[in-house]
Design a protein around this motif. Sequence first.
Motif, PDB file in Angstrom:
ATOM      1  N   VAL A  14       0.838  -1.210   0.000  1.00  0.00           N
ATOM      2  CA  VAL A  14       0.000   0.000   0.000  1.00  0.00           C
ATOM      3  C   VAL A  14       0.870   1.255   0.000  1.00  0.00           C
ATOM      4  N   VAL A  15       1.909   1.275   0.831  1.00  0.00           N
ATOM      5  CA  VAL A  15       2.816   2.424   0.862  1.00  0.00           C
ATOM      6  C   VAL A  15       3.511   2.576  -0.488  1.00  0.00           C
ATOM      7  N   ALA A  16       3.975   1.467  -1.058  1.00  0.00           N
ATOM      8  CA  ALA A  16       4.630   1.505  -2.370  1.00  0.00           C
ATOM      9  C   ALA A  16       3.681   2.024  -3.439  1.00  0.00           C
ATOM     10  N   LEU A  17       2.441   1.584  -3.402  1.00  0.00           N
ATOM     11  CA  LEU A  17       1.445   2.016  -4.382  1.00  0.00           C
ATOM     12  C   LEU A  17       1.179   3.516  -4.267  1.00  0.00           C
ATOM     13  N   ALA A  28       8.483  12.586 -12.173  1.00  0.00           N
ATOM     14  CA  ALA A  28       8.646  11.583 -13.233  1.00  0.00           C
ATOM     15  C   ALA A  28       9.710  12.021 -14.231  1.00  0.00           C
ATOM     16  N   TRP A  29      10.432  11.030 -14.723  1.00  0.00           N
ATOM     17  CA  TRP A  29      11.444  11.272 -15.741  1.00  0.00           C
ATOM     18  C   TRP A  29      10.872  10.809 -17.073  1.00  0.00           C
ATOM     19  N   GLU A  30      10.616  11.746 -17.954  1.00  0.00           N
ATOM     20  CA  GLU A  30       9.988  11.487 -19.254  1.00  0.00           C
ATOM     21  C   GLU A  30       8.644  10.771 -19.079  1.00  0.00           C
ATOM     22  N   GLY A  31       7.938  11.117 -18.013  1.00  0.00           N
ATOM     23  CA  GLY A  31       6.629  10.528 -17.754  1.00  0.00           C
ATOM     24  C   GLY A  31       6.671   9.159 -17.109  1.00  0.00           C
ATOM     25  N   ILE A  32       7.854   8.692 -16.734  1.00  0.00           N
ATOM     26  CA  ILE A  32       8.014   7.342 -16.190  1.00  0.00           C
ATOM     27  C   ILE A  32       8.427   7.450 -14.719  1.00  0.00           C
ATOM     28  N   VAL A  33       7.742   6.688 -13.877  1.00  0.00           N
ATOM     29  CA  VAL A  33       8.037   6.695 -12.441  1.00  0.00           C
ATOM     30  C   VAL A  33       8.642   5.347 -12.045  1.00  0.00           C
ATOM     31  N   PRO A  34       9.357   5.307 -10.922  1.00  0.00           N
ATOM     32  CA  PRO A  34       9.882   4.015 -10.462  1.00  0.00           C
ATOM     33  C   PRO A  34       8.745   3.101 -10.034  1.00  0.00           C
ATOM     34  N   ASN A  35       8.968   1.818 -10.176  1.00  0.00           N
ATOM     35  CA  ASN A  35       7.951   0.834  -9.820  1.00  0.00           C
ATOM     36  C   ASN A  35       8.248   0.296  -8.417  1.00  0.00           C
ATOM     37  N   PHE A  36       7.757   1.010  -7.410  1.00  0.00           N
ATOM     38  CA  PHE A  36       7.991   0.610  -6.029  1.00  0.00           C
ATOM     39  C   PHE A  36       7.346  -0.736  -5.712  1.00  0.00           C
ATOM     40  N   CYS A  37       6.197  -1.029  -6.316  1.00  0.00           N
ATOM     41  CA  CYS A  37       5.551  -2.326  -6.084  1.00  0.00           C
ATOM     42  C   CYS A  37       6.466  -3.454  -6.551  1.00  0.00           C
ATOM     43  N   GLY A  57       3.014 -10.588  -5.622  1.00  0.00           N
ATOM     44  CA  GLY A  57       3.049  -9.902  -6.914  1.00  0.00           C
ATOM     45  C   GLY A  57       1.681  -9.812  -7.558  1.00  0.00           C
ATOM     46  N   PHE A  58       0.895 -10.876  -7.432  1.00  0.00           N
ATOM     47  CA  PHE A  58      -0.456 -10.839  -8.002  1.00  0.00           C
ATOM     48  C   PHE A  58      -1.289  -9.745  -7.349  1.00  0.00           C
ATOM     49  N   PHE A  59      -1.294  -9.704  -6.014  1.00  0.00           N
ATOM     50  CA  PHE A  59      -2.107  -8.705  -5.334  1.00  0.00           C
ATOM     51  C   PHE A  59      -1.566  -7.292  -5.533  1.00  0.00           C
ATOM     52  N   ALA A  60      -0.245  -7.143  -5.531  1.00  0.00           N
ATOM     53  CA  ALA A  60       0.343  -5.819  -5.786  1.00  0.00           C
ATOM     54  C   ALA A  60       0.009  -5.357  -7.201  1.00  0.00           C
ATOM     55  N   GLY A  61       0.129  -6.260  -8.160  1.00  0.00           N
ATOM     56  CA  GLY A  61      -0.183  -5.918  -9.547  1.00  0.00           C
ATOM     57  C   GLY A  61      -1.649  -5.589  -9.745  1.00  0.00           C
ATOM     58  N   LEU A  62      -2.519  -6.334  -9.080  1.00  0.00           N
ATOM     59  CA  LEU A  62      -3.950  -6.065  -9.185  1.00  0.00           C
ATOM     60  C   LEU A  62      -4.287  -4.698  -8.608  1.00  0.00           C
TER      61      LEU A  62
END
Length: 169
Positions: A14-17, A28-37, A57-62
């Motif tokens: 949740v914090v990462a999201l 964001a760098w060129e519209g791209i953010v780091p993927n904390f999840c 990973g499934f729940f984070a991705g969902l």
Amino acid sequence: MRSLRIPVSAALIVVALVLQVAVFPHVAWEGIVPNFCLLIVVAAALVRGPAFAATLGFFAGLMLDLAPPADHVAGRWALALVVVGFVAGLMRQDTRMPATTVVATVAAASFVGTSVYALSGLVLGDAVGSMGEVLRVILVALLWDVLLTPLVLPGVMRLLTRLEPASAR
């Protein structure tokens, strides 16, 4: 402590999201953010192994698929982070991993995860842009994730290890 593993992992996601969709778009760098999840899933994979990390990973991705401002077919990040969790979990070792191995694992996971997400978009007709733009996004995302690895992974891995020290590593 074992009973805290799931709530703590959920709180980390949740914090990462929130960081990923609310805070980092402003830098964001060129519209791209780091993927904390993705970083949390890789940390879980290196500490707990492929089964736990693929599930996380499934729940984070969902959650990432459904969080605003999502503009893609739901399930693409879920698929990508399941693959990332499983593949990164296969890198888990019983001994302490050198920092270079951890960074290389994050780089590989970032490349694989972003590629799965992008290729699933091409298959579903959900992608916008040329293949050159897709490669640029993959490389910038990889760079973001590798740059943030030393700031995120050591603390998360230490926390997950402390929750269940007997089965971790």
